[in-house]
Design an enzyme around this catalytic site. Structure first.
Site, PDB file in Angstrom:
ATOM      1  N   TYR A 163       0.854  -1.186   0.000  1.00 28.58           N
ATOM      2  CA  TYR A 163       0.000   0.000   0.000  1.00 28.58           C
ATOM      3  C   TYR A 163       0.889   1.234   0.000  1.00 28.58           C
ATOM      4  CZ  TYR A 163      -3.392   3.495   1.719  1.00 28.58           C
ATOM      5  OH  TYR A 163      -4.185   4.604   1.873  1.00 28.58           O
ATOM      6  N   ASP A 189       9.384   2.972  -0.727  1.00 24.52           N
ATOM      7  CA  ASP A 189       8.365   3.637   0.079  1.00 24.52           C
ATOM      8  C   ASP A 189       8.661   3.318   1.545  1.00 24.52           C
ATOM      9  OD1 ASP A 189       4.694   3.686   0.187  1.00 24.52           O
ATOM     10  OD2 ASP A 189       6.245   4.533   1.489  1.00 24.52           O
ATOM     11  N   LYS A 228       4.843   9.685   8.541  1.00 23.40           N
ATOM     12  CA  LYS A 228       4.687   9.168   9.908  1.00 23.40           C
ATOM     13  C   LYS A 228       5.743   9.706  10.883  1.00 23.40           C
ATOM     14  CE  LYS A 228       2.452   5.060   8.019  1.00 23.40           C
ATOM     15  NZ  LYS A 228       1.064   5.011   8.517  1.00 23.40           N
TER      16      LYS A 228
HETATM   17  P1  KE4 Z   1      -0.638   8.546   4.660  1.00 23.41           P
HETATM   18  O1  KE4 Z   1      -1.196   9.267   3.454  1.00 23.41           O
HETATM   19  O2  KE4 Z   1      -1.694   7.707   5.360  1.00 23.41           O
HETATM   20  O3  KE4 Z   1       0.136   9.462   5.609  1.00 23.41           O
HETATM   21  O4  KE4 Z   1       0.480   7.514   4.141  1.00 23.41           O
HETATM   22  C1  KE4 Z   1       0.131   6.595   3.125  1.00 23.41           C
HETATM   23  C2  KE4 Z   1       1.095   5.422   3.176  1.00 23.41           C
HETATM   24  C3  KE4 Z   1       2.110   5.341   2.241  1.00 23.41           C
HETATM   25  N1  KE4 Z   1       2.998   4.314   2.258  1.00 23.41           N
HETATM   26  C4  KE4 Z   1       2.921   3.345   3.203  1.00 23.41           C
HETATM   27  C5  KE4 Z   1       3.925   2.234   3.194  1.00 23.41           C
HETATM   28  C6  KE4 Z   1       1.909   3.384   4.186  1.00 23.41           C
HETATM   29  O5  KE4 Z   1       1.830   2.404   5.117  1.00 23.41           O
HETATM   30  C7  KE4 Z   1       0.974   4.437   4.180  1.00 23.41           C
HETATM   31  C8  KE4 Z   1      -0.153   4.530   5.191  1.00 23.41           C
HETATM   32  N2  KE4 Z   1      -0.215   3.507   6.162  1.00 23.41           N
HETATM   33  C9  KE4 Z   1      -1.519   3.231   6.716  1.00 23.41           C
HETATM   34  C10 KE4 Z   1      -1.385   2.060   7.680  1.00 23.41           C
HETATM   35  N3  KE4 Z   1      -1.184   0.835   6.985  1.00 23.41           N
HETATM   36  C11 KE4 Z   1      -2.115   4.444   7.368  1.00 23.41           C
HETATM   37  C12 KE4 Z   1      -3.280   4.167   8.281  1.00 23.41           C
HETATM   38  C13 KE4 Z   1      -4.597   4.500   7.650  1.00 23.41           C
HETATM   39  O6  KE4 Z   1      -4.739   4.355   6.421  1.00 23.41           O
HETATM   40  O7  KE4 Z   1      -5.479   4.929   8.422  1.00 23.41           O
END
Ligand code: KE4
Length: 428
Positions: free
Chosen positions: A144, A239, A267
Site C-alpha cells: 500500500y 516507500d 509518519k
Molecule cells: P498517509 O497518506 O496515510 O500518511 O500515508 C500513506 C502510506 C504510504 N505508504 C505506506 C507504506 C503506508 O503504510 C501508508 C499509510 N499507512 C496506513 C497504515 N497501513 C495508514 C493508516 C490509515 O490508512 O489509516
C-alpha cells in the site's frame, strides 16, 4: 470493560462522517467491534473516553516511536505555537529538517516536504515519470502506497496485468500504466520488464511490506530490484513511510544495504504531526518545480509546527543510543511469547519494532500466503486482547508497532494476556 461513551460517540459520528471515521481501518469493521474513541495518550498507553487504559500497539500507525506525548516534542510544539501556526513562506526549520533527513538517509540528497505519505508517494511517482519520460509504474500486490488514484490497484490475473482499480471512483484509464508483480517473486518482475521494460519509469516497493501484515523481503529480493531497474533505465523507489526511522535512523535502505533512487517518508518524520517527504539524487529531484517541469505544491508543506515536531523527534532518534536495540529486543521477546502461547495456529513475522500475528499454519511471504490467514480468528484475538487492556491493530493486514516507551512491564503484561488467550484456545 465499559464502552458506553465510545458506542454513543460512534453512533453520532456516523451521522456526520462516512463510517464515523476519518480513515477506514479505524472503523474496526475487520475485527467486528465498535471502535474505542481515544481521549488522550501518554507513553505506551492510550486512554479511551470511558476511562479504560490500553497498552497501545497501533501508535497512530507508526509515528509514535518515542511513545505518545513525548515531553520534549510537546514542549517544543507548544512553544512554536506562540510564533504563529503557518506562514506559507520558507523557514529555517524546513532547512533543519531537510538536513536531519539527509544526515540520516544520505540517498535523499534533495528532499521536498509534503503533508502525508500519500502526497509523498504521488509526487515521487510523478518525478520518476518526469525524469525518465516513461509512463508505467510497477508495484507489488499487497503493498500500500497511500490512496492516490494510480496506486489504488489490485492485480488482475496473469503475470502482466493491465490493472483494475480496487477503489470506486478511479477510472480504468488512471490505472492502465500501473503494473503489478508479486512480492518476493523476482520472476514476476522479470516478466514485466521483458514485456514493457522500455516503458517502465519506476518500481515502487515497501522494502519491508507492512500493509498485508508484516512481510520481510527474502534474501536477494531488494538487491535484485536494484539491479533490474538500473539495467533497464528505470528508477527504484523505496516507500519508507513506515520503515523510515522505524528500522533505525537509516531506515530499510541502511538495514538492507540497498540504495534506491527515490525514497518516500511520512509518519515518524512528523513526530505525530502531518508530514511526508520525498527525495533522492539531485539530478532526479532537480526535475521538481520551480527548478524543473514536474509540478508539486502544498499550502502547509513544511509548516513551522509540523517541522518543529519532526526536528525534535528525529534529533532524539539520531541521539537515541541503544534505544532502538532495546525496543527491538522487547519486540522479539513479544513475538517469541506469541509463538510459544499460540503454537502452530499462528505465524509471527517480526523485524525491528514491527510485527504481525497471522492466524495461519503456513509461512507468510507474500500477498497470497498473507490472505490465506484467517481474519475471523485474528478478530477474536483482537477483541480478547482489547478487553484485557491491549490495543492491537484492528486488522489482520496491519502491523503492530512497539515504541521506545514499551518497557518490560508493558511487554510482560501483553505476554501474560497472550498466554491467557492461548490456554483459553487450548481448551476448545
Ligand atoms: P498517509 O497518506 O496515510 O500518511 O500515508 C500513506 C502510506 C504510504 N505508504 C505506506 C507504506 C503506508 O503504510 C501508508 C499509510 N499507512 C496506513 C497504515 N497501513 C495508514 C493508516 C490509515 O490508512 O489509516
Amino acid at each position: 470493560m465499559e464502552h458506553t461513551r465510545s458506542e454513543r460517540l460512534f453512533r453520532e459520528s456516523q451521522q456526520y462522517i462516512p463510517g464515523g471515521v476519518n480513515s477506514p481501518v479505524r472503523a474496526c469493521r475487520a475485527v467486528g467491534c465498535t471502535p474505542v474513541f481515544i481521549d488522550h495518550a501518554k507513553g505506551a498507553y492510550v486512554y479511551d473516553v470511558d476511562g479504560n487504559r490500553y497498552i497501545d500497539y497501533v501508535g497512530s500507525w507508526g509515528p509514535c516511536i518515542l511513545g505518545h506525548a513525548q515531553e520534549n516534542v510537546v514542549r517544543a510544539v507548544r512553544e512554536a505555537c506562540e510564533g504563529g501556526l503557518t506562514y506559507g513562506a520558507p523557514t529555517e526549520k524546513e532547512l533543519t529538517l531537510a538536513k536531519l533527513i539527509r544526515a540520516c538517509m544520505p540517498g535523499m540528497e534533495l528532499s521536498r516536504l509534503v503533508s502525508s505519505g500519500t502526497e509523498a508517494v504521488m509526487s515521487a511517482v510523478r518525478v520518476a515519470r518526469g525524469y525518465t519520460g516513461r509512463d508505467k509504474i510497477v508495484k507489488f500486490r499487497g503493498c500500500y502506497h497511500g490512496h492516490s488514484d494510480g496506486l489504488l490497484v489490485k492485480a488482475g490475473s496473469g503475470a502482466l496485468t493491465q490493472s483494475v482499480p480496487d477503489s470506486g471512483g478511479v477510472p480504468a484509464d488512471y490505472t492502465k500504466h500501473t503494473l503489478v508483480a508479486e512480492y518476493n517473486d523476482c520472476a514476476s518482475v522479470e516478466r514485466l520488464f521483458a514485456e514493457c521494460g522500455g516503458e517502465i519509469a519506476a518500481v515502487i516497493v515497501e522494502p519491508v511490506a507492512a500493509n498485508m501484515g508484516v512481510v520481510l523481503p527474502e534474501e536477494g529480493f531488494l538487491p535484485f530490484l536494484r539491479d533490474i531497474t538500473r539495467d533497464h533505465g528505470a528508477l527504484l523507489i523505496f516507500d519508507e513511510v513506515i520503515t523510515g526511522f522505524r528500522l533505525g535512523v537509516g531506515g530499510a535502505q541502511q538495514r538492507f544495504g540497498v540504495m534506491p533512487d527515490l525514497t518516500t517518508l511520512g509518519k515518524i518524520i512528523g513526530g505525530g504531526m502531518p508530514v511526508g517527504a520525498y527525495g533522492g539524487r539531485r539530478e532526479i529531484m532537480e526535475q521538481v518545480a520551480p527548478l524543473g517541469e514536474v509540478y508539486q505544491a502544498g499550502t502547509l508543506s513544511g509548516n513551522p509546527l509540523a517541522t518543529t515536531a519532526g526536528i525534535v523527534t528525529l534529533a532524539l532518534l539520531r541521539d537515541s543510543g541503544d534505544r532502538y536495540e532495546r525496543a527491538e529486543r522487547r519486540t522479539a521477546e513479544l513475538a517469541a511469547a506469541v509463538r510459544e502461547a499460540l503454537g502452530d495456529r499462528v505465524r509471527v513475522n517480526q523485524i525491528g519494532t514491527l510485527m504481525s500475528v497471522f492466524f495461519t499454519g503456513t509461512a507468510v511471504r507474500d500477498y497470497g500466503t498473507a490472505t490465506a490467514s484467517d481474519p475471523s480468528r485474528y478478530a477474536a484475538f483482537f477483541r480478547y486482547m482489547l478487553e484485557r487492556g491491549v490495543y492491537l491493530a484492528p486488522s489482520q493486514y496491519e502491523a503492530m508497532f512497539v515504541s521506545f516507551a514499551h518497557g518490560e512491564e508493558e511487554i510482560a503484561r501483553t505476554c501474560e494476556a497472550v498466554r491467557a488467550y492461548g490456554s483459553l484456545q487450548g481448551k476448545r
